[in-house]
Scaffold this active site. Structure first.
Site, mmCIF file in Angstrom:
data_model
loop_
_atom_site.group_PDB
_atom_site.id
_atom_site.type_symbol
_atom_site.label_atom_id
_atom_site.label_comp_id
_atom_site.label_asym_id
_atom_site.label_seq_id
_atom_site.Cartn_x
_atom_site.Cartn_y
_atom_site.Cartn_z
ATOM 1 N N ASP A 129 45.755 49.348 38.425
ATOM 2 C CA ASP A 129 46.788 50.297 38.883
ATOM 3 C C ASP A 129 46.089 51.557 39.387
ATOM 4 O O ASP A 129 44.918 51.798 39.080
ATOM 5 C CB ASP A 129 47.745 50.661 37.730
ATOM 6 N N SER A 130 46.847 52.379 40.108
ATOM 7 C CA SER A 130 46.307 53.652 40.558
ATOM 8 C C SER A 130 45.989 54.573 39.375
ATOM 9 O O SER A 130 45.162 55.467 39.503
ATOM 10 C CB SER A 130 47.328 54.351 41.456
ATOM 11 N N TYR A 160 48.564 57.146 44.400
ATOM 12 C CA TYR A 160 48.441 56.406 45.656
ATOM 13 C C TYR A 160 49.715 56.551 46.500
ATOM 14 O O TYR A 160 49.711 56.274 47.693
ATOM 15 C CB TYR A 160 48.270 54.904 45.382
ATOM 16 N N GLY A 161 50.790 56.937 45.817
ATOM 17 C CA GLY A 161 52.129 56.810 46.393
ATOM 18 C C GLY A 161 52.360 57.514 47.714
ATOM 19 O O GLY A 161 53.181 57.085 48.516
ATOM 20 N N CYS A 216 50.584 47.740 40.315
ATOM 21 C CA CYS A 216 50.928 48.972 41.029
ATOM 22 C C CYS A 216 51.788 48.548 42.210
ATOM 23 O O CYS A 216 51.373 47.706 43.022
ATOM 24 C CB CYS A 216 49.656 49.656 41.508
ATOM 25 N N ASN A 217 52.973 49.105 42.287
ATOM 26 C CA ASN A 217 53.875 48.730 43.380
ATOM 27 C C ASN A 217 53.312 49.171 44.735
ATOM 28 O O ASN A 217 53.397 48.450 45.718
ATOM 29 C CB ASN A 217 55.248 49.356 43.168
ATOM 30 N N THR A 218 52.736 50.377 44.756
ATOM 31 C CA THR A 218 52.232 50.907 46.019
ATOM 32 C C THR A 218 51.087 50.032 46.543
ATOM 33 O O THR A 218 51.044 49.686 47.727
ATOM 34 C CB THR A 218 51.742 52.359 45.821
ATOM 35 N N GLU A 255 53.469 60.874 33.655
ATOM 36 C CA GLU A 255 52.105 61.061 33.150
ATOM 37 C C GLU A 255 52.021 62.214 32.160
ATOM 38 O O GLU A 255 51.276 62.174 31.191
ATOM 39 C CB GLU A 255 51.130 61.297 34.313
ATOM 40 N N CYS A 261 58.034 51.241 40.454
ATOM 41 C CA CYS A 261 56.797 51.992 40.238
ATOM 42 C C CYS A 261 56.461 51.798 38.772
ATOM 43 O O CYS A 261 57.329 51.990 37.910
ATOM 44 C CB CYS A 261 56.991 53.467 40.561
ATOM 45 N N THR A 262 55.235 51.417 38.483
ATOM 46 C CA THR A 262 54.908 51.076 37.098
ATOM 47 C C THR A 262 54.845 52.303 36.186
ATOM 48 O O THR A 262 54.714 52.171 34.973
ATOM 49 C CB THR A 262 53.588 50.282 37.035
ATOM 50 N N HIS A 263 54.939 53.496 36.759
ATOM 51 C CA HIS A 263 55.027 54.697 35.924
ATOM 52 C C HIS A 263 56.442 54.928 35.361
ATOM 53 O O HIS A 263 56.608 55.659 34.397
ATOM 54 C CB HIS A 263 54.664 55.942 36.743
#
Ligand code: DGL
Length: 274
Positions: free
Chosen positions: A13-14, A45-46, A76-78, A155, A187-189
Site C-alpha cells: 500500500d502507499s 498516492y491519491g 491500495c485502491n489508487t 492516519e 480507499c484502504t484508509h
C-alpha cells in the site's frame, strides 16, 4: 525462480491503510507468511498522476519480489486503479487488486442498483469502479465522491473528532442519488472511519446503507488465486509476518496498531529503489 507454497504473500500500500487488508488476510490465512510494504515515505498516492503511481507501484513490487513472494496483493485502491494492469503484465506472480473483488461484491449486494464510491482523487478520476461495476451489471448506477482529506484524518487517528465529522459530512453531502443502498469505501484508509461514515451516510440518505471495504472481498479473491494455483502453504504453524515501511517516523509506527489491530513486534525500515 519458481514460487512454491512456502513462499510469502506480498501486500503493498502507499502507507498504513493496506494494513486493514493485511489484517483480514492474516485472520483468514493464519499459516501464511505475509510481508507488508507501506510506502510511507511517498504517501499519499491519491493526488498523484497515474504514471507516477505506476512507477511507485513497480518500485514496491520489485522490492517485494526480492523477498520471493508467491502472490502480490495491491492493497491500495489508487495503485490498483492506475497500476494493476501494468503489474500483471510485467511480473510473473499472480497480482490481486482491490477494485474488481469489491465491484463484484457491490453488484451482489445492491438491491436498488445504485452504488456509491468514496475514494482518493486518483481512484475516482480513473473511473475504475464505475467501469468494473458496469462490466458486471450494465444497469447499475455508480455515484462517486473524491474524499482525499479522509486519508490524513485516518492516519492521525481522529476517529471521533468533530473535524473528521465536518469533513466527512462535506463529502457525503455530495451524494445525491436517493436510492443509493451500497457504499464502497474505495480507499484502504477509510475502514477505520467506517462508524462515522455509515452514520453520516444513513442520516444524509435517510435509509440504511451497506458499507463495503477492500478487506474481505480482496482476501476472498486472494484465497481463490492461491487455490487455483495450488500455492496455499502446507505449514502447520502460524506464518511469520514482516512489516516494512519506507519511512519509520513515530506517527506511522503508532498508526500501524490502529490499522492492523495490534502493534507489530518489529517494523523494518527499507529504502525503495526509485
Ligand atoms: N490507501 C490508499 C488507497 O487505498 C490511499 C491513500 C493515498 O492517497 O495514498 O487508495
Amino acid at each position: 525462480m519458481p514460487k512454491t507454497k512456502a513462499h510469502p504473500i506480498g501486500v503493498f500500500d502507499s502507507g498504513v491503510g493496506g494494513l486493514t487488508v493485511m489484517r483480514s488476510i492474516v485472520e483468514t490465512l493464519p499459516r501464511e507468511q505475509v510481508v507488508y510494504l507501506g510506502d510511507t515515505a511517498r504517501v499519499p498516492y491519491g493526488n498523484r498522476n497515474a504514471e507516477t503511481v505506476r512507477r511507485y507501484a513497480r518500485n514496491a513490487t520489485d522490492l517485494l519480489r526480492e523477498r520471493e513472494i508467491k502472490a502480490l496483493v495491491v492493497a491500495c485502491n489508487t495503485a490498483s486503479a492506475h497500476a494493476l494492469n501494468a503489474l500483471v503484465e510485467a511480473y510473473d506472480v499472480p497480482v490481486i487488486g482491490v477494485i474488481e473483488p469489491v465491484a463484484r461484491r457491490a453488484v451482489a449486494t445492491t438491491e436498488s442498483g445504485v452504488v456509491g464510491v468514496m475514494g482518493t482523487r486518483g481512484t475516482v478520476r480513473s473511473g475504475c469502479y464505475p467501469e468494473a461495476i458496469r462490466a458486471i451489471d450494465s444497469a447499475c448506477t455508480v455515484e462517486q465522491v473524491a474524499s482525499p482529506l479522509l486519508v490524513p484524518l485516518a492516519e492521525e487517528g481522529w476517529l471521533d473528532d468533530p473535524a473528521t465529522e465536518r469533513i466527512a459530512r462535506h463529502y457525503i453531502d455530495q451524494l445525491s442519488e436517493p436510492d443509493l443502498d451500497t457504499l464502497i469505501l474505495g480507499c484502504t484508509h477509510y475502514p477505520i472511519l467506517s462508524a462515522t461514515l455509515r452514520r453520516l451516510t444513513e442520516e444524509h440518505l435517510e435509509m440504511p446503507v451497506t458499507l463495503l471495504d477492500s478487506a474481505s472481498a480482496t482476501t476472498r479473491a486472494l484465497v481463490d488465486v492461491l487455490d487455483a494455483e495450488s500455492i496455499r502453504t502446507q505449514a502447520k504453524d502460524g506464518g511469520e509476518l514482516e512489516f516494512l515501511l519506507t519511512d519509520l517516523s513515530p506517527a506511522f509506527v503508532e498508526a500501524t496498531e490502529r490499522f492492523f489491530g495490534n502493534r507489530p513486534d518489529e517494523i523494518t525500515h527499507v529504502d525503495i529503489v526509485a
